[in-house]
Design a protein around this motif. Sequence first.
Motif, PDB file in Angstrom:
ATOM      1  N   LEU A 159       0.871  -1.168   0.000  1.00 57.49           N
ATOM      2  CA  LEU A 159       0.000   0.000   0.000  1.00 57.49           C
ATOM      3  C   LEU A 159       0.910   1.220   0.000  1.00 57.49           C
ATOM      4  O   LEU A 159       1.693   1.417   0.931  1.00 57.49           O
ATOM      5  N   ASN A 160       0.824   2.009  -1.086  1.00 56.63           N
ATOM      6  CA  ASN A 160       1.752   3.131  -1.190  1.00 56.63           C
ATOM      7  C   ASN A 160       1.075   4.398  -1.701  1.00 56.63           C
ATOM      8  O   ASN A 160      -0.085   4.384  -2.104  1.00 56.63           O
ATOM      9  N   GLY A 161       1.797   5.475  -1.620  1.00 59.02           N
ATOM     10  CA  GLY A 161       1.280   6.774  -2.049  1.00 59.02           C
ATOM     11  C   GLY A 161       2.315   7.496  -2.882  1.00 59.02           C
ATOM     12  O   GLY A 161       3.508   7.186  -2.810  1.00 59.02           O
ATOM     13  N   LEU A 162       1.848   8.425  -3.699  1.00 61.63           N
ATOM     14  CA  LEU A 162       2.766   9.206  -4.531  1.00 61.63           C
ATOM     15  C   LEU A 162       2.522  10.688  -4.291  1.00 61.63           C
ATOM     16  O   LEU A 162       1.404  11.178  -4.477  1.00 61.63           O
ATOM     17  N   ASP A 163       3.574  11.371  -3.876  1.00 62.38           N
ATOM     18  CA  ASP A 163       3.470  12.828  -3.698  1.00 62.38           C
ATOM     19  C   ASP A 163       4.080  13.478  -4.923  1.00 62.38           C
ATOM     20  O   ASP A 163       5.246  13.840  -4.946  1.00 62.38           O
ATOM     21  N   THR A 164       3.271  13.618  -5.973  1.00 61.07           N
ATOM     22  CA  THR A 164       3.830  14.063  -7.256  1.00 61.07           C
ATOM     23  C   THR A 164       4.136  15.548  -7.302  1.00 61.07           C
ATOM     24  O   THR A 164       4.832  15.998  -8.197  1.00 61.07           O
ATOM     25  N   ASP A 165       3.591  16.321  -6.367  1.00 58.44           N
ATOM     26  CA  ASP A 165       3.935  17.750  -6.394  1.00 58.44           C
ATOM     27  C   ASP A 165       4.735  18.191  -5.165  1.00 58.44           C
ATOM     28  O   ASP A 165       4.853  19.388  -4.896  1.00 58.44           O
ATOM     29  N   PHE A 166       5.274  17.213  -4.433  1.00 59.31           N
ATOM     30  CA  PHE A 166       6.263  17.489  -3.394  1.00 59.31           C
ATOM     31  C   PHE A 166       5.779  18.460  -2.320  1.00 59.31           C
ATOM     32  O   PHE A 166       6.522  19.314  -1.860  1.00 59.31           O
ATOM     33  N   ASP A 167       4.500  18.349  -1.951  1.00 61.12           N
ATOM     34  CA  ASP A 167       3.993  19.240  -0.906  1.00 61.12           C
ATOM     35  C   ASP A 167       3.759  18.462   0.392  1.00 61.12           C
ATOM     36  O   ASP A 167       2.987  18.873   1.238  1.00 61.12           O
TER      37      ASP A 167
END
Lengths: 336, 391
Positions: free
Chosen positions: A210-218
């Motif tokens: 189970l993972n997440g992606l912080d594509t805008d680095f906030d």
Amino acid sequence: MILALAVLAGLFVAVLPSVTDAQLIEKIFVTHTGGVVKTTGEVIDPVYVESSMEFDPMEYLRDFDYGEISTLADGTILREFTITAEDDKIMEVAPGVFYNVWTFNGTVPGPTIRATEGDIVRINFINNGSKTHTMHFHGIHPAEMDGVFEPVGPNGGKFTYEFVAGPVGVHPYHCHVMPLEEHIVHGLYGVYIVDPKESRAPADEMVMVLNGLDTDFDTENNFYAANTIPFYYQHHPIQINTNELIRIYVVNMVEFDPINNFHLHGNLYHYYPTGTYSVPSFYTDMITLSQTERGIMEFEYIYPGKYLFHAHKVEFSEKGWTGIFLVSDEDSAVGS
Amino acid sequence: MELGGKSSRAKMVASGVIPFIFLVVLVVYIFGPGSDMLDLGVPLPEITIEKIDFVDSEIIATVRNTGPIPVEIVMADVNDRFQPAAVEPDRFLERYEASKVRIPFEWNVAEPYTIGLTIQDGTRFERDVKAAAPALESSLELFAFFALIGTYVGVIPVAIGLLWLPFIKKISRAKYHFFLALTAGLLLFLAIDSVEEALAVSGESLSDSFNGALLVATVVVLSFLGLYHSGERLVGTARKSKISKPLAIALMIAIGIGLHNFGEGLAIGAAIGLGSIAFSTFLIVGFAIHNTTEGIAIAAPLSREKMMLGKLACLGMIAGVPTIFGAWVGGFAFSPFMTVIFLSVGAGAIFQITLVILRWVRENDQSLSSAPVASGLAVGMLVMYITSILV
């Protein structure tokens, strides 16, 4: 004044939306709640639009790496793995979204390393990235094999991790270089399974990170998923059979959000926290997991059909952490 | 200076052109192909959600590429939850190009929403709506409704203000100058009000790449200069023809106020359209009282003239009717860019009239620091401020 007006008129024309003839073909799409919408434009839909993803979550789901096996003089089994870290890859992580992933052996998560308790695990680690990386395994091993105080330099740095597999269960491995959060959220993690010497009951086994992606680095996740690609198992349901034991090795690698959870529809599962004991702690359809918390879930479906599984933290499920089990009514052989 | 012969003429042309050529060479050197001298940093994509409409089971976001590089819209979300959507005409946006993103969604009236759009590099941009309200669909009824509001807010108050004309006619010369200065004060306030409104709209709905404050400043100055120039000519013509100077000034005031009221109408129409204000009768009353003072502004310079009902009505219409047009445009075809332009043109126009009035007062041998003039200016500003609180 006339000049001024001409300038204004020019600005006005410049900011009008332009329409080209080529796109005036009508398309129809159905919303998640069943509404039918017609458009002359393009459809953007994280659930239904196919994309050219390099990483195949369906392949990853049941892919276990047992390493190169050899037997030592004393009869101990040695499993050798070669793991290469990279940090320059741009991957399409959701339809149209391109993100710089940091990878072990080219994928997020890295390969699922699997051994039996007591085996010797030897990892030939090569860092082909541009930053320092390591491999830190959860489990029991000597201090110098912990991948924390032994930084492996960029552009070809090497290190060999060697330890006896244990304890039995499911564990994460990840890079342990500061800033740790950055190295983890970019994708430097994977699953390490230690099987008991007396093997578990045969089952259709799968791994879900189970993972997440912080594509805008906030420092907030833009996307969530089981196995990286948002909504993947919703448009590619996982096919399983009735009356067949399903075993999922679940590892929560979500950063930023303190908890994640796993809810199964139309069924309950036996839950073995960390997979270390052979007796389940819970019989439930809802388990809450904090960072790197993990366990084994076992269940069987009686009735065929489509069943959702998703985070019951609905924000996560509506941002990608959702999937479907497609249960077929077959009395096929167990473990097929 | 005498310019003799061809060669000196050529020299003159050359001396004008040469620096320009150097400038072109410099620009080409810095930006041209093969030049990576200034290749510092990474250009960041940017989009601006300019407008959000709530229609039947659908939310429509108008989005513009306001960054330096092309972008691709890849995801849409409502309250930070992804939703399928349609992008019309397409999801690829060149610089300053706009698209409409249609998000099917069962929204609820008066609830707040955040609409987010994600672009190809995973960056998300959002815009908040305080309370969802159904977008206005152009119907004859609504058309009439806006006309009515425009009439209440623009036409009738100006007409009422004009009714003070007989009163101003009868007062003494000093008091007359007081009223002229009062007019200048009213107008000065209106101009500042317009600039403030233009800055507010540009800050809220225009991307930074438009340089909102400088856009406002530029348009205000252009409008001021344009009207200053044409105004002088109008007054010049007035001397020759039958039109008197006071009438010419009143006409300019009416035009300036008309432009301002067009901007005001835009704001009202847009506010109703965006659902951001509940347009209560109280607000209409506030605007009406506020705008009555505009009628006084037109009436004051005419008070030493023969009463001409037709001309007066015309002036009132020029000042008031644009409110109706503004409300239509604002309600049915709101564009933040055009709103900023109109408000700025109006501000420039009003600054110009204020100047004309003050000059006129001085030509009438009245020092600007005299009691009637100074107090008139002050009272004008105060009256406008106090009535503006009602809005």
